[in-house]
Design an enzyme around this catalytic site. Structure first.
Site, PDB file in Angstrom:
ATOM      1  N   ASN A  74       0.833  -1.218   0.000  1.00  0.00           N
ATOM      2  CA  ASN A  74       0.000   0.000   0.000  1.00  0.00           C
ATOM      3  C   ASN A  74       0.863   1.262   0.000  1.00  0.00           C
ATOM      4  O   ASN A  74       0.331   2.377  -0.018  1.00  0.00           O
ATOM      5  CB  ASN A  74      -0.993   0.008   1.169  1.00  0.00           C
ATOM      6  CG  ASN A  74      -0.314   0.008   2.523  1.00  0.00           C
ATOM      7  OD1 ASN A  74       0.901   0.186   2.610  1.00  0.00           O
ATOM      8  ND2 ASN A  74      -1.091  -0.183   3.575  1.00  0.00           N
ATOM      9  N   GLY A 103       6.252   1.524   2.501  1.00  0.00           N
ATOM     10  CA  GLY A 103       7.116   1.017   1.428  1.00  0.00           C
ATOM     11  C   GLY A 103       7.467   2.108   0.425  1.00  0.00           C
ATOM     12  O   GLY A 103       6.890   3.198   0.437  1.00  0.00           O
ATOM     13  N   PHE A 117       2.618  -3.219  10.296  1.00  0.00           N
ATOM     14  CA  PHE A 117       3.324  -2.169  11.038  1.00  0.00           C
ATOM     15  C   PHE A 117       4.224  -2.848  12.061  1.00  0.00           C
ATOM     16  O   PHE A 117       3.875  -3.907  12.604  1.00  0.00           O
ATOM     17  CB  PHE A 117       2.325  -1.253  11.745  1.00  0.00           C
ATOM     18  CG  PHE A 117       1.504  -0.415  10.798  1.00  0.00           C
ATOM     19  CD1 PHE A 117       2.108   0.264   9.747  1.00  0.00           C
ATOM     20  CD2 PHE A 117       0.130  -0.300  10.958  1.00  0.00           C
ATOM     21  CE1 PHE A 117       1.352   1.042   8.874  1.00  0.00           C
ATOM     22  CE2 PHE A 117      -0.627   0.478  10.082  1.00  0.00           C
ATOM     23  CZ  PHE A 117      -0.018   1.141   9.044  1.00  0.00           C
ATOM     24  N   SER A 118       5.377  -2.217  12.380  1.00  0.00           N
ATOM     25  CA  SER A 118       6.369  -2.935  13.193  1.00  0.00           C
ATOM     26  C   SER A 118       7.141  -2.050  14.164  1.00  0.00           C
ATOM     27  O   SER A 118       8.266  -2.375  14.520  1.00  0.00           O
ATOM     28  CB  SER A 118       7.360  -3.645  12.270  1.00  0.00           C
ATOM     29  OG  SER A 118       8.066  -2.691  11.514  1.00  0.00           O
ATOM     30  N   TYR A 122       2.503  -4.652  19.409  1.00  0.00           N
ATOM     31  CA  TYR A 122       3.083  -5.136  18.154  1.00  0.00           C
ATOM     32  C   TYR A 122       3.320  -6.641  18.245  1.00  0.00           C
ATOM     33  O   TYR A 122       2.881  -7.413  17.386  1.00  0.00           O
ATOM     34  CB  TYR A 122       4.386  -4.385  17.853  1.00  0.00           C
ATOM     35  CG  TYR A 122       5.223  -5.070  16.825  1.00  0.00           C
ATOM     36  CD1 TYR A 122       4.759  -5.221  15.521  1.00  0.00           C
ATOM     37  CD2 TYR A 122       6.478  -5.592  17.141  1.00  0.00           C
ATOM     38  CE1 TYR A 122       5.528  -5.882  14.575  1.00  0.00           C
ATOM     39  CE2 TYR A 122       7.245  -6.242  16.196  1.00  0.00           C
ATOM     40  CZ  TYR A 122       6.764  -6.388  14.915  1.00  0.00           C
ATOM     41  OH  TYR A 122       7.502  -7.042  13.978  1.00  0.00           O
ATOM     42  N   HIS A 138      14.837   2.837  14.614  1.00  0.00           N
ATOM     43  CA  HIS A 138      15.735   1.710  14.909  1.00  0.00           C
ATOM     44  C   HIS A 138      17.161   2.172  15.201  1.00  0.00           C
ATOM     45  O   HIS A 138      17.631   3.164  14.659  1.00  0.00           O
ATOM     46  CB  HIS A 138      15.727   0.711  13.754  1.00  0.00           C
ATOM     47  CG  HIS A 138      14.405   0.028  13.598  1.00  0.00           C
ATOM     48  ND1 HIS A 138      13.552   0.287  12.557  1.00  0.00           N
ATOM     49  CD2 HIS A 138      13.767  -0.861  14.380  1.00  0.00           C
ATOM     50  CE1 HIS A 138      12.443  -0.435  12.703  1.00  0.00           C
ATOM     51  NE2 HIS A 138      12.553  -1.135  13.808  1.00  0.00           N
ATOM     52  N   ARG A 170      20.597  -7.074  22.102  1.00  0.00           N
ATOM     53  CA  ARG A 170      19.814  -7.558  20.967  1.00  0.00           C
ATOM     54  C   ARG A 170      20.682  -8.459  20.077  1.00  0.00           C
ATOM     55  O   ARG A 170      21.902  -8.363  20.078  1.00  0.00           O
ATOM     56  CB  ARG A 170      19.300  -6.375  20.117  1.00  0.00           C
ATOM     57  CG  ARG A 170      18.290  -5.483  20.851  1.00  0.00           C
ATOM     58  CD  ARG A 170      16.955  -6.177  20.994  1.00  0.00           C
ATOM     59  NE  ARG A 170      15.947  -5.362  21.630  1.00  0.00           N
ATOM     60  CZ  ARG A 170      15.698  -5.341  22.951  1.00  0.00           C
ATOM     61  NH1 ARG A 170      16.423  -6.088  23.775  1.00  0.00           N
ATOM     62  NH2 ARG A 170      14.744  -4.583  23.438  1.00  0.00           N
ATOM     63  N   GLY A 193       8.060  -0.792  26.767  1.00  0.00           N
ATOM     64  CA  GLY A 193       7.853  -1.967  25.912  1.00  0.00           C
ATOM     65  C   GLY A 193       9.120  -2.713  25.554  1.00  0.00           C
ATOM     66  O   GLY A 193       9.064  -3.762  24.913  1.00  0.00           O
TER      67      GLY A 193
HETATM   68  N1  UFG Z   1      17.456   2.356  20.967  1.00  0.00           N
HETATM   69  C1  UFG Z   1      18.087   3.409  21.573  1.00  0.00           C
HETATM   70  N2  UFG Z   1      18.032   4.628  20.963  1.00  0.00           N
HETATM   71  C2  UFG Z   1      17.352   4.839  19.807  1.00  0.00           C
HETATM   72  C3  UFG Z   1      16.712   3.735  19.181  1.00  0.00           C
HETATM   73  C4  UFG Z   1      16.776   2.502  19.800  1.00  0.00           C
HETATM   74  O1  UFG Z   1      18.699   3.282  22.636  1.00  0.00           O
HETATM   75  O2  UFG Z   1      17.325   5.974  19.338  1.00  0.00           O
HETATM   76  C5  UFG Z   1      17.532   1.051  21.614  1.00  0.00           C
HETATM   77  C6  UFG Z   1      16.186   0.463  21.991  1.00  0.00           C
HETATM   78  O3  UFG Z   1      15.734   0.964  23.228  1.00  0.00           O
HETATM   79  C7  UFG Z   1      16.537  -1.019  22.039  1.00  0.00           C
HETATM   80  C8  UFG Z   1      17.601  -1.160  20.934  1.00  0.00           C
HETATM   81  O4  UFG Z   1      18.099   0.152  20.704  1.00  0.00           O
HETATM   82  O5  UFG Z   1      17.131  -1.303  23.275  1.00  0.00           O
HETATM   83  C9  UFG Z   1      17.049  -1.697  19.643  1.00  0.00           C
HETATM   84  O6  UFG Z   1      15.920  -0.906  19.306  1.00  0.00           O
HETATM   85  P1  UFG Z   1      15.271  -0.940  17.857  1.00  0.00           P
HETATM   86  O7  UFG Z   1      14.156   0.044  17.863  1.00  0.00           O
HETATM   87  O8  UFG Z   1      16.327  -0.814  16.831  1.00  0.00           O
HETATM   88  O9  UFG Z   1      14.724  -2.416  17.734  1.00  0.00           O
HETATM   89  P2  UFG Z   1      13.733  -3.191  18.731  1.00  0.00           P
HETATM   90  O10 UFG Z   1      14.602  -4.166  19.488  1.00  0.00           O
HETATM   91  O11 UFG Z   1      12.856  -2.320  19.520  1.00  0.00           O
HETATM   92  O12 UFG Z   1      12.777  -3.851  17.692  1.00  0.00           O
HETATM   93  C10 UFG Z   1      13.195  -4.821  16.849  1.00  0.00           C
HETATM   94  C11 UFG Z   1      12.301  -4.814  15.627  1.00  0.00           C
HETATM   95  C12 UFG Z   1      10.921  -5.168  16.009  1.00  0.00           C
HETATM   96  C13 UFG Z   1      10.936  -6.419  16.803  1.00  0.00           C
HETATM   97  C14 UFG Z   1      11.822  -6.270  17.996  1.00  0.00           C
HETATM   98  C15 UFG Z   1      11.860  -7.461  18.870  1.00  0.00           C
HETATM   99  O13 UFG Z   1      12.317  -3.567  15.015  1.00  0.00           O
HETATM  100  O14 UFG Z   1      10.162  -5.344  14.857  1.00  0.00           O
HETATM  101  O15 UFG Z   1      13.109  -6.014  17.543  1.00  0.00           O
HETATM  102  O16 UFG Z   1      11.692  -6.962  20.172  1.00  0.00           O
HETATM  103  F1  UFG Z   1       9.709  -6.700  17.243  1.00  0.00           F
END
Ligand code: UFG
Length: 330
Positions: A32, A36, A76-77, A141, A189, A221, A284
């Site tokens: 959509n 993307g 959405f993610s 999510y 991210h 992670r 979260g």
């Molecule tokens: N983070 C920061 N500063 C930022 C952005 C992120 O410290 O500006 C931290 C987050 O708090 C987290 C880590 O970096 O500790 C990774 O965060 P991301 O947002 O890059 O990724 P997430 O782990 O939140 O999310 C990813 C995927 C999701 C998936 C998830 C599993 O994007 O789709 O992993 O929990 F669901």
């Protein structure tokens, strides 16, 4: 016969389309274009612009295409957004899946590879996380994706629609030549934000929380390179085409990196200072997510090529340096 890629103009979808085409598959895309980018769609793939929740539109696509299998990325993610607006996630993600399965069933399409997530596990009881571990999401999510897995299970029982759920851990990087990559607006991210600081597009990185029960207090992670992840979908399509049973697989590297370790690696790879400061926890966020990914390797034959975090960040850096405004620069 055609592979229909839903969300094929998105970050992971576009890399999967690229890999499918390079391996000789015929590819059609539904997107959509809300998140993307049509610039990422290669001429060799047919793009249908529309929404998975629109049943008539989906029927029209299945009528035109001889679909042998579906790869479903259209969701959405963004974890923090889902905390603020959960219904948006249950509508687009979960309801979208119901609609898709109804249309697949109408057209007798029996195979689906689904992008699930580590977020379905929530705060793990132990690491590395095994596929059979409890799934207790800590955000809407993850809950929306867990519901999608459960709905696919019952669609298999009732209609014989076979699925592979790939539970991704943290996806990063880009195609080696830097021609496609990650372009989210707004970006949330970690690795792309760090690289936007390296590029001078942001002043500094905020690290969300340094009081977690991890070695350096920041979240840990498990990073998987997007091209390796794309290849996991092709392994899963082959697995289903061979008549195997529905199942779920973790897709990760089995190695954890803290947010501070990622920052340090990015400073090394880019040679830039990358200013950073500590900030409060982000709602979260689970403390640590590390995948046991032996099942994908042994059952699907998945063989990831990028096992090095510097190489993963390096591929992302190549994309960000050449496309500082994402696809808008093209
Ligand atoms: N983070 C920061 N500063 C930022 C952005 C992120 O410290 O500006 C931290 C987050 O708090 C987290 C880590 O970096 O500790 C990774 O965060 P991301 O947002 O890059 O990724 P997430 O782990 O939140 O999310 C990813 C995927 C999701 C998936 C998830 C599993 O994007 O789709 O992993 O929990 F669901």
């Amino acid at each position: 016969m055609t592979v229909l890629v839903l969300g094929g103009a998105g970050y992971i979808g576009s890399h999967t389309v690229d890999r499918l085409l390079s391996k000789g598959y015929d590819v059609a895309i539904v997107d959509n274009l809300v998140t993307g980018h049509k610039e990422s769609v290669p001429a060799a793939a047919r793009l249908y612009v529309g929404d998975v929740r629109d049943k008539e539109f989906m029927r029209s696509v299945f009528k035109k295409e001889d679909v042998e299998g579906v790869v479903h990325f259209a969701a959405f993610s963004v974890v923090p957004e889902s905390m603020k607006d959960p219904l948006k996630y249950f509508d687009n993600n979960t309801y979208g899946m119901i609609n898709l399965l109804e249309v697949m069933n109408e057209f007798g399409v029996k195979n689906i590879v689904f992008s699930s997530t580590a977020a379905t596990y929530g705060e793990p009881e132990h690491t590395p996380i095994e596929e059979g571990d409890p799934q207790v999401p800590t955000n809407p999510y993850g809950q929306s994706k867990l519901m999608m897995e459960q709905i696919m299970h019952w669609a298999d029982v009732a209609y014989g629609i076979k699925f592979v759920a790939l539970r991704y851990f943290n996806v990063a990087g880009a195609k080696a030549d830097g021609s496609i990559g990650e372009d989210h607006a707004p970006e949330t991210h970690l690795i792309p934000i760090i690289l936007q600081v390296a590029n001078g597009q942001r002043d500094k990185l905020q690290i969300f929380g340094d009081d977690y029960p991890t070695p350096d207090g920041t979240n840990v992670r498990d990073y998987v390179q997007v091209v390796d992840l794309a290849d996991a979908h092709i392994c899963a399509l082959k697995y289903l085409a061979a008549g195997n049973k529905s199942d779920a697989f973790n897709i990760g590297s089995a190695t954890g990196f803290s947010n501070l370790q990622i920052l340090k690696a990015a400073r090394k790879v880019t040679g830039k200072e990358i200013p950073a400061e500590m900030a409060p926890r982000r709602p979260g966020d689970p403390s640590t997510l590390i995948a046991a990914s032996g099942k994908a390797r042994s059952v699907l034959g998945w063989d990831p090529q990028y096992d090095d975090i510097d190489a993963i960040i390096g591929s992302a850096w190549k994309w960000h340096e050449s496309h500082p405004q994402g696809y808008a620069t093209k």
